[in-house]
Scaffold this active site. Structure first.
Site, PDB file in Angstrom:
ATOM      1  N   MET A  33      -2.702 -10.013   6.522  1.00  0.00           N
ATOM      2  CA  MET A  33      -3.413 -11.169   5.975  1.00  0.00           C
ATOM      3  C   MET A  33      -2.696 -11.635   4.713  1.00  0.00           C
ATOM      4  O   MET A  33      -3.282 -12.328   3.867  1.00  0.00           O
ATOM      5  CB  MET A  33      -4.871 -10.817   5.699  1.00  0.00           C
ATOM      6  N   LEU A  36       1.212  -9.502   0.256  1.00  0.00           N
ATOM      7  CA  LEU A  36       1.902  -8.284   0.690  1.00  0.00           C
ATOM      8  C   LEU A  36       2.221  -7.350  -0.476  1.00  0.00           C
ATOM      9  O   LEU A  36       2.553  -7.785  -1.572  1.00  0.00           O
ATOM     10  CB  LEU A  36       3.198  -8.673   1.409  1.00  0.00           C
ATOM     11  N   GLU A  38       3.724  -2.956  -1.196  1.00  0.00           N
ATOM     12  CA  GLU A  38       4.644  -1.948  -0.643  1.00  0.00           C
ATOM     13  C   GLU A  38       4.141  -1.345   0.675  1.00  0.00           C
ATOM     14  O   GLU A  38       4.934  -0.944   1.517  1.00  0.00           O
ATOM     15  CB  GLU A  38       4.852  -0.806  -1.654  1.00  0.00           C
ATOM     16  N   GLY A  39       2.821  -1.274   0.821  1.00  0.00           N
ATOM     17  CA  GLY A  39       2.269  -0.718   2.060  1.00  0.00           C
ATOM     18  C   GLY A  39       2.666  -1.563   3.266  1.00  0.00           C
ATOM     19  O   GLY A  39       3.067  -1.042   4.319  1.00  0.00           O
ATOM     20  N   HIS A  40       2.584  -2.895   3.100  1.00  0.00           N
ATOM     21  CA  HIS A  40       2.988  -3.782   4.193  1.00  0.00           C
ATOM     22  C   HIS A  40       4.494  -3.657   4.451  1.00  0.00           C
ATOM     23  O   HIS A  40       4.943  -3.653   5.598  1.00  0.00           O
ATOM     24  CB  HIS A  40       2.690  -5.245   3.851  1.00  0.00           C
ATOM     25  N   GLY A 152      -1.485   0.252   9.192  1.00  0.00           N
ATOM     26  CA  GLY A 152      -1.551   1.293   8.165  1.00  0.00           C
ATOM     27  C   GLY A 152      -2.708   2.249   8.423  1.00  0.00           C
ATOM     28  O   GLY A 152      -3.773   1.850   8.910  1.00  0.00           O
ATOM     29  N   GLN A 153      -2.500   3.516   8.061  1.00  0.00           N
ATOM     30  CA  GLN A 153      -3.551   4.530   8.230  1.00  0.00           C
ATOM     31  C   GLN A 153      -4.692   4.348   7.225  1.00  0.00           C
ATOM     32  O   GLN A 153      -5.750   4.928   7.381  1.00  0.00           O
ATOM     33  CB  GLN A 153      -2.961   5.936   8.088  1.00  0.00           C
ATOM     34  N   LYS A 154      -4.473   3.540   6.186  1.00  0.00           N
ATOM     35  CA  LYS A 154      -5.544   3.348   5.194  1.00  0.00           C
ATOM     36  C   LYS A 154      -6.801   2.781   5.856  1.00  0.00           C
ATOM     37  O   LYS A 154      -7.908   3.159   5.536  1.00  0.00           O
ATOM     38  CB  LYS A 154      -5.102   2.420   4.064  1.00  0.00           C
TER      39      LYS A 154
HETATM   40  O1  PAF Z   1      -5.561  -5.082   8.183  1.00  0.00           O
HETATM   41  C1  PAF Z   1      -5.487  -6.319   8.097  1.00  0.00           C
HETATM   42  O2  PAF Z   1      -4.815  -6.868   7.231  1.00  0.00           O
HETATM   43  C2  PAF Z   1      -6.237  -7.196   9.082  1.00  0.00           C
HETATM   44  O3  PAF Z   1      -7.446  -6.611   9.429  1.00  0.00           O
HETATM   45  C3  PAF Z   1      -5.407  -7.537  10.354  1.00  0.00           C
HETATM   46  C4  PAF Z   1      -5.099  -6.295  11.168  1.00  0.00           C
HETATM   47  C5  PAF Z   1      -4.132  -8.233   9.944  1.00  0.00           C
HETATM   48  C6  PAF Z   1      -6.210  -8.499  11.237  1.00  0.00           C
HETATM   49  O4  PAF Z   1      -6.549  -9.664  10.549  1.00  0.00           O
END
Ligand code: PAF
Length: 285
Positions: A33, A36, A38-40, A152-154
């Site tokens: 979403m 962004l 570091e996790g992304h 992510g596992q979070k």
């Molecule tokens: O984890 C997220 O950022 C959202 O739930 C996702 C998986 C991108 C879906 O909108």
């Protein structure tokens, strides 16, 4: 490192992914979403290490926010996100409009059902959240057509439900989970951390500390009791839930059952910001 191309329409995306597929290249997909951190970026690098091409979607999904939640104030920063992704191996950013994802409007879209597990924990506090989340993940995966999708596992309950949906629907992709990235102070990275004041950030550290306390315990009952007692007495931290669940079913481990392993999950609100975290625990080994 490449500067990722930004596409906003499904047609442009299809053209791009089709050209890769014609060359026999595999596709990794990182749904986000935006905002962004570091996790992304760790998800993107995991995807790049296992697939030939990486697509990152940036879409704040209205369907997974309830009335009164933070949809309007959710941070949106496409320019900054594109800059961050230019330091990674991402090939494309898919940044669609709401109309592109939901041509008949979000309200008119038939939703995926997250079933009984979708009603627990996050689902209990955020009714409809998981149905909306699964709906967009299914839609995005349909548009991107990835070989592998990275999460992510979070967001442990989200991950559990996505795996379940992919299996139930027979979606032709592999779900890959990537460990939570933490700051030096052990707070799990989250886009919502941006909402915390410096003081709230310090208060939020009670969450990873409670998980750390649980890690040192020899049974599930002890871990639950000690972690709860710690976080519930932390100033300015309002605990929504702190539980130990069976990672295979996401059902709570009943007191006295003494599992050898469990997943501790926690959600708490600090100021106006709700944070979640989790930790795998092994007991009596
Ligand atoms: O984890 C997220 O950022 C959202 O739930 C996702 C998986 C991108 C879906 O909108």
């Amino acid at each position: 490192m490449t500067t990722p191309v930004i596409v906003s329409s499904a047609a442009q995306l299809r053209e791009l992914t089709q050209s890769w597929r014609e060359k026999g290249q595999s596709i990794g997909f990182v749904p986000t979403m935006g905002s962004l951190h570091e996790g992304h970026l760790a998800l993107v690098e995991a995807a790049a290490s296992e697939t030939d091409r990486v697509v990152v979607s940036i879409f704040v999904n209205p369907l997974q926010f309830g009335a009164g939640e933070d949809f309007d104030r959710y941070p949106r920063s496409l320019t900054q996100d594109a800059l961050a992704l230019s330091t990674t191996s991402a090939d494309a950013i898919f940044a669609p409009s709401v109309e592109e994802i939901y041509p008949d409007g979000p309200g008119a879209t038939p939703t995926q059902s997250s079933g009984p597990v979708g009603l627990l924990f996050e689902g209990l506090s955020r009714p409809g959240h998981f149905d909306g989340m699964l709906t967009v993940v299914a839609r995005l995966c349909d548009l991107v057509g990835p070989d592998r999708a990275y999460f992510g596992q979070k967001d442990a309950q989200q991950l559990f439900l996505i795996r379940h949906m992919v299996k139930q629907e027979g979606l032709p992709l592999e779900v890959v989970s990537v460990p939570t990235i933490r700051g030096v102070d052990r707070l799990a990275l989250s886009s919502r951390n941006a909402f915390l004041s410096a003081e709230e950030h310090q208060r939020a550290l009670a969450i990873p500390r409670a998980l750390e306390i649980a890690r040192g315990c020899s049974s599930a009952d002890q871990a639950r009791a000690q972690a709860r007692s710690y976080v519930e007495s932390a100033p300015g931290v309002e605990v929504d839930y702190l539980e130990i669940v069976d990672p295979e079913t996401f059902e709570p481990c009943a007191p006295g059952t003494n599992p050898r392993e469990g997943l501790m999950i926690v959600a708490a609100t600090i100021g106006a910001t709700r944070l979640i975290d989790n930790q795998v625990l092994a007991f009596g080994q």
